[in-house]
Design an enzyme around this catalytic site. Sequence first.
Site, mmCIF file in Angstrom:
data_model
loop_
_atom_site.group_PDB
_atom_site.id
_atom_site.type_symbol
_atom_site.label_atom_id
_atom_site.label_comp_id
_atom_site.label_asym_id
_atom_site.label_seq_id
_atom_site.Cartn_x
_atom_site.Cartn_y
_atom_site.Cartn_z
ATOM 1 N N ARG A 116 4.496 18.046 21.567
ATOM 2 C CA ARG A 116 4.359 19.369 22.198
ATOM 3 C C ARG A 116 4.999 19.388 23.585
ATOM 4 N NH1 ARG A 116 -1.655 19.518 21.826
ATOM 5 N NH2 ARG A 116 -1.618 21.355 23.150
ATOM 6 N N ARG B 208 -9.372 19.806 19.338
ATOM 7 C CA ARG B 208 -8.324 20.441 18.543
ATOM 8 C C ARG B 208 -7.540 19.427 17.726
ATOM 9 N NH1 ARG B 208 -5.360 24.545 22.539
ATOM 10 N NH2 ARG B 208 -3.587 23.620 21.468
ATOM 11 N N ARG C 208 7.080 31.703 25.167
ATOM 12 C CA ARG C 208 7.361 30.269 25.142
ATOM 13 C C ARG C 208 8.820 29.997 24.787
ATOM 14 N NH1 ARG C 208 1.747 28.386 23.887
ATOM 15 N NH2 ARG C 208 1.688 26.145 24.062
ATOM 16 N N ARG D 29 -9.838 16.915 26.066
ATOM 17 C CA ARG D 29 -10.204 18.344 26.033
ATOM 18 C C ARG D 29 -11.196 18.657 24.913
ATOM 19 N NH1 ARG D 29 -5.622 22.922 25.977
ATOM 20 N NH2 ARG D 29 -4.892 21.940 24.070
ATOM 21 N N LYS E 99 -3.554 26.172 31.844
ATOM 22 C CA LYS E 99 -3.306 27.620 31.683
ATOM 23 C C LYS E 99 -4.549 28.358 31.175
ATOM 24 C CE LYS E 99 0.068 27.021 28.768
ATOM 25 N NZ LYS E 99 -0.036 25.545 28.695
HETATM 26 P P1 ADP Z 1 -3.561 24.503 28.766
HETATM 27 O O1 ADP Z 1 -4.102 25.848 28.371
HETATM 28 O O2 ADP Z 1 -2.448 24.616 29.783
HETATM 29 O O3 ADP Z 1 -3.167 23.672 27.600
HETATM 30 P P2 ADP Z 1 -6.321 23.834 29.495
HETATM 31 O O4 ADP Z 1 -6.771 24.915 30.415
HETATM 32 O O5 ADP Z 1 -6.819 23.863 28.097
HETATM 33 O O6 ADP Z 1 -4.713 23.720 29.518
HETATM 34 O O7 ADP Z 1 -6.725 22.442 30.182
HETATM 35 C C1 ADP Z 1 -6.461 21.179 29.551
HETATM 36 C C2 ADP Z 1 -7.604 20.206 29.876
HETATM 37 O O8 ADP Z 1 -7.612 19.880 31.267
HETATM 38 C C3 ADP Z 1 -9.004 20.768 29.578
HETATM 39 O O9 ADP Z 1 -9.804 19.716 29.084
HETATM 40 C C4 ADP Z 1 -9.512 21.235 30.953
HETATM 41 O O10 ADP Z 1 -10.938 21.198 31.055
HETATM 42 C C5 ADP Z 1 -8.857 20.240 31.895
HETATM 43 N N1 ADP Z 1 -8.483 20.815 33.207
HETATM 44 C C6 ADP Z 1 -7.981 22.067 33.452
HETATM 45 N N2 ADP Z 1 -7.724 22.224 34.762
HETATM 46 C C7 ADP Z 1 -8.051 21.038 35.383
HETATM 47 C C8 ADP Z 1 -7.987 20.569 36.751
HETATM 48 N N3 ADP Z 1 -7.520 21.345 37.736
HETATM 49 N N4 ADP Z 1 -8.396 19.321 36.994
HETATM 50 C C9 ADP Z 1 -8.854 18.526 35.991
HETATM 51 N N5 ADP Z 1 -8.919 18.895 34.684
HETATM 52 C C10 ADP Z 1 -8.531 20.142 34.373
HETATM 53 P P1 ADP Z 2 -1.486 24.441 24.720
HETATM 54 O O1 ADP Z 2 -1.666 25.347 25.867
HETATM 55 O O2 ADP Z 2 -2.478 23.344 24.632
HETATM 56 O O3 ADP Z 2 -0.090 23.956 24.532
HETATM 57 P P2 ADP Z 2 -1.821 26.740 22.912
HETATM 58 O O4 ADP Z 2 -3.228 26.950 22.564
HETATM 59 O O5 ADP Z 2 -1.201 27.672 23.883
HETATM 60 O O6 ADP Z 2 -1.675 25.221 23.351
HETATM 61 O O7 ADP Z 2 -0.920 26.763 21.597
HETATM 62 C C1 ADP Z 2 -1.244 25.974 20.470
HETATM 63 C C2 ADP Z 2 -0.165 26.104 19.426
HETATM 64 O O8 ADP Z 2 -0.079 27.481 18.996
HETATM 65 C C3 ADP Z 2 1.256 25.763 19.874
HETATM 66 O O9 ADP Z 2 1.526 24.371 19.810
HETATM 67 C C4 ADP Z 2 2.084 26.562 18.862
HETATM 68 O O10 ADP Z 2 2.094 25.952 17.586
HETATM 69 C C5 ADP Z 2 1.270 27.850 18.740
HETATM 70 N N1 ADP Z 2 1.687 28.840 19.752
HETATM 71 C C6 ADP Z 2 0.940 29.339 20.770
HETATM 72 N N2 ADP Z 2 1.640 30.224 21.502
HETATM 73 C C7 ADP Z 2 2.875 30.293 20.924
HETATM 74 C C8 ADP Z 2 4.060 31.016 21.224
HETATM 75 N N3 ADP Z 2 4.140 31.853 22.274
HETATM 76 N N4 ADP Z 2 5.130 30.845 20.402
HETATM 77 C C9 ADP Z 2 5.072 30.029 19.348
HETATM 78 N N5 ADP Z 2 4.008 29.295 19.016
HETATM 79 C C10 ADP Z 2 2.898 29.420 19.798
#
Ligand code: ADP
Ligand code: ADP
Length: 223
Positions: A174, A163, A91, A131, A16
């Site tokens: 998660r 992280r 969420r 990541r 995302k």
């Molecule tokens: P999210 O916001 O949904 O948690 P991220 O954008 O942070 O996901 O991506 C999670 C990990 O996967 C990061 O290390 C990112 O560089 C990697 N990643 C994202 N998109 C791809 C893809 N299409 N193929 C391989 N790795 C990816």
């Molecule tokens: P990822 O895409 O890797 O799951 P985010 O960076 O979006 O992680 O979120 C990290 C953390 O921040 C979540 O696990 C939660 O604790 C908090 N968080 C983010 N967005 C929300 C939301 N919309 N509602 C509640 N908690 C949130």
Amino acid sequence: MSQTFVVLIGPPGAGKGTQAKIAAEKLQIPHISTGDLFRDNLKNQTELGKTAQTYMNSGQLVPDEVTIAMVADRISCPDCAKGALLDGFPRTIAQAEAFDKILGEQFGTSICCVPLIDLANEVLVSRLSGRWMCPQGHVFHEVNNPPKVEGVCDVCGLTLYQREDDKTETILHRIEVYENQTAPLIDYYEKKGVLNRVDGNRTIDEVSADILSVIRAGCGLKE
Ligand code: ADP
Ligand code: ADP
């Protein structure tokens, strides 16, 4: 004036943040990541950051009222007048309902597209455990998407970090939280006719081409 409010959903690690940065730049709308907003607050040790910290570190959701108030504040900024791309929010169903209300009452509009990035759980774990993040929210992966210089952000030159919540046991928790609390949004947005599934198990470029195309179609934007 027509506005473009897009919500990107998907499990943790689906891509995302990566995709939201690309799409928001192409569409010229702000990217609002609730995770990044919480992390900024945490870094600056604000009251909001301190409240969010325990939830975030244990992989729980921050309470709805706190999260909704933070987004309501951010979306009222002038740069969101033409729209925004939200990543990581809503969420929960309560957050989705509150957001629909804000868009209706303040902007006289509704969400035009919800791309859902689909990815199997096994892939999510390897994505998150590799990541590396920059303090400004740029995302890298040690194998799939490494920075040009190890440990340094390609975009802003800041030092990358892993992280606190990207540890295997927190990742698994998660994913469970996503399945229980966030996955019901799929049905919610499907019923509104705005949900578009995108296969996240392809290259970053392939996924972003698909996301842009569903957003352009859903929101009535030209190429
Ligand atoms: P999210 O916001 O949904 O948690 P991220 O954008 O942070 O996901 O991506 C999670 C990990 O996967 C990061 O290390 C990112 O560089 C990697 N990643 C994202 N998109 C791809 C893809 N299409 N193929 C391989 N790795 C990816
Ligand atoms: P990822 O895409 O890797 O799951 P985010 O960076 O979006 O992680 O979120 C990290 C953390 O921040 C979540 O696990 C939660 O604790 C908090 N968080 C983010 N967005 C929300 C939301 N919309 N509602 C509640 N908690 C949130």
